[in-house]
Motif scaffolding. Structure first.
Motif, PDB file in Angstrom:
ATOM      1  N   THR A 236       0.761  -1.407  -0.033  1.00 29.12           N
ATOM      2  CA  THR A 236      -0.033  -0.145  -0.059  1.00 29.12           C
ATOM      3  C   THR A 236       0.815   1.396   0.017  1.00 29.12           C
TER       4      THR A 236
ATOM      5  N   ALA B 234      -3.449  -1.294   7.044  1.00 26.52           N
ATOM      6  CA  ALA B 234      -4.060  -2.504   7.287  1.00 26.52           C
ATOM      7  C   ALA B 234      -4.971  -2.463   8.694  1.00 26.52           C
ATOM      8  N   ILE B 235      -6.101  -3.177   8.603  1.00 27.48           N
ATOM      9  CA  ILE B 235      -6.681  -3.408   9.829  1.00 27.48           C
ATOM     10  C   ILE B 235      -6.463  -4.787  10.272  1.00 27.48           C
TER      11      ILE B 235
ATOM     12  N   ARG C  23     -14.995  -4.993   5.366  1.00 27.86           N
ATOM     13  CA  ARG C  23     -14.403  -5.333   4.112  1.00 27.86           C
ATOM     14  C   ARG C  23     -14.788  -4.463   2.876  1.00 27.86           C
TER      15      ARG C  23
ATOM     16  N   CYS D 244     -12.324  -1.256   3.718  1.00 29.75           N
ATOM     17  CA  CYS D 244     -11.181  -1.577   3.203  1.00 29.75           C
ATOM     18  C   CYS D 244     -10.849  -1.487   1.745  1.00 29.75           C
TER      19      CYS D 244
ATOM     20  N   ILE E   1      -7.187  -0.445   1.925  1.00 33.28           N
ATOM     21  CA  ILE E   1      -6.618  -0.790   3.214  1.00 33.28           C
ATOM     22  C   ILE E   1      -6.642  -2.298   3.248  1.00 33.28           C
TER      23      ILE E   1
ATOM     24  N   LEU F 263      -7.123  -5.821   4.866  1.00 32.53           N
ATOM     25  CA  LEU F 263      -7.643  -6.625   5.790  1.00 32.53           C
ATOM     26  C   LEU F 263      -7.097  -7.764   6.346  1.00 32.53           C
TER      27      LEU F 263
END
Length: 452
Positions: free
Chosen positions: A152, A232-233, A254, A257, A262, A264
């Protein structure tokens, strides 16, 4: 006992309580000798040394003490999905060592490693088709977060308070427990936290699932709006307590993201390989960008972990996110492959689903019988029984939970207390109907004694 007295309210029962001292005093001289030796040579930690007992054998769904007494083990540190010392895993390991291929230098590969990687791409959710191995779960979390940051170009993470993802500086940073953070100084920067959805103990005392989801989602959206560069989560799809989020919650995460670019990352170190009644807990919800595995991936015999992600992220050939001596250890891979094949052949995922529901129904019936039970939650063989002093206030029943734990130990049932008052049950997936009935009867008797 108040929360301030607990050495670790989050992770488990403690080793310095009055109940622990009483239990230890009841042990025989030989066991006390070896407990003393353990305490003499190992660093002391709140969740291990000084330990509870000395084991002579771990086999099937049971652990055995030095006197040969067996305990049906409801914890197993998550490695015993196919049972301790599984004969099929032992046979695969012996065969691998007999073939004189128990290690491969990192510049080479081996057939067991390729076979395990291929197997994981076949059984994980569609689209997850690239694998990387490492020695343990903490390192696997580090690799997953590094991958997210590299792909990312961002550097911050969102994870959840009270979660545990490991004790490395990145894995510890994304964890949400003071127990593993205090005294370490700055961890990896950019680790932001939110509250995990909780339908029984949410701070607003709400009962409407959609309203609860919306408020917890609002926290995530607020962080993303005000904190740029979220890579990220990171989360367990179902928490270790367990708290079971709604499908809506993870579907919204979801979508968020996908919209914001982002990653997941689902930590299934505990939940993966059948524990929740599906091969992976994410199958109850959505497919992550990275699936993190460990514990039972080593066959219940060896430390081993890894990540499974997408081919589109296979673009880091000029760097390394995992550079471990035992990255493709053939002995570990042979054990892991044998574990998965045993789980499939003996339909242990289905066993966890059906017998887990049987246990949950029995505990819900107990809830009608004992006001001490405030809530029952779980999926498959991942179950939590929240004990309370008062159902209206939901005051945690710390002392009662600990007494019940030791009563059950006396009767041959071993489990762990989390958050000071939640009986957590994570047995081997090989449990029989008779063993399930033993669990029900033992906990029922212990609850009856506590409330009479």
């Amino acid at each position: 006992m108040t929360p301030e007295n607990l050495i670790s309210e989050d992770q488990g029962d403690i080793n310095s309580s009055e109940q622990r001292h009483l239990y230890t005093k009841s042990l025989d001289a030989q066991t006390l000798h070896w407990l003393g030796e353990d305490a003499k040579y190992f660093f002391h930690q709140a969740l291990s040394t000084p330990v509870m007992n000395v084991l002579s054998k771990t086999e099937g769904a049971y652990i055995y003490d030095l006197n040969g007494k067996k305990y049906l083990d409801m914890h197993g540190n998550g490695v015993h999905n196919a049972g301790f010392n599984n004969p099929a895993v032992v046979e695969a390991m012996i065969r691998q060592m007999t073939e004189a291929l128990a290690f491969t230098p990192r510049r080479y590969t081996n057939i067991p490693a390729i076979q395990l990687a291929k197997k994981l791409t076949e059984i994980t959710p569609e689209g997850l088709d690239r694998v990387l191995f490492c020695p343990g779960g903490s390192e696997a979390i580090e690799m997953a977060v590094m991958l997210a940051k590299q792909i990312t170009g961002k550097w911050k993470t969102i994870s959840f308070w009270d979660a545990y993802h490991g004790t490395g500086f990145q894995s510890g940073a994304v964890s949400g427990q003071a127990h593993f953070l205090k005294g370490n100084g700055p961890m990896v920067p950019g680790a932001l936290h939110a509250e995990f959805p909780n339908y029984y103990r949410n701070p607003w005392k709400w009962e409407d699932t959609d309203a609860i989801d919306e408020e917890y989602l609002r926290q995530i959206k607020l962080i993303i709006r005000n904190e740029p560069d979220i890579a990220a989560i990171v989360a367990e799809p179902i928490s270790s307590t367990p708290v079971v989020p709604s499908q809506n919650y993870w579907q919204e995460i979801r979508s968020l993201c996908d919209r914001e670019g982002i990653f997941l990352i689902f930590d299934e170190i505990i939940e993966g390989l059948g524990r929740t009644g599906k091969m992976f807990a994410s199958e109850h919800y959505v497919t992550p960008d990275v699936l993190v595995l460990g514990k039972s991936l080593g066959g219940g015999m060896l430390p081993f972990a890894g990540i499974v992600s997408k081919s589109e992220y296979n673009v880091l050939q000029d760097s390394s996110i995992g550079h471990f001596t035992h990255e493709k250890n053939p002995l570990c891979c042979a054990a892991g492959l044998a574990e998965i094949e045993f789980i499939e052949e003996h339909r242990l995922v289905e066993n966890a689903a059906s017998k887990g529901e049987y246990l949950m129904n029995a505990f819900r019936e107990m809830q009608d019988k004992y006001p001490l039970i405030g809530n029952v939650a779980g999926k498959g063989f991942h179950i939590g029984i929240d004990l309370v002093k008062d159902r209206k206030t939901k005051e945690r029943a710390y002392e009662e939970a600990e007494r019940i734990m030791y009563r059950c130990m006396e009767r041959g049932l071993a489990f762990k207390i989390i958050e000071g008052n939640v009986i957590t049950l994570r047995p081997s997936l090989i449990l029989t109907q008779d063993q399930c009935d033993f669990i029900i009867d033992t906990i029922d008797d212990a609850l009856g004694e506590e409330t009479k």
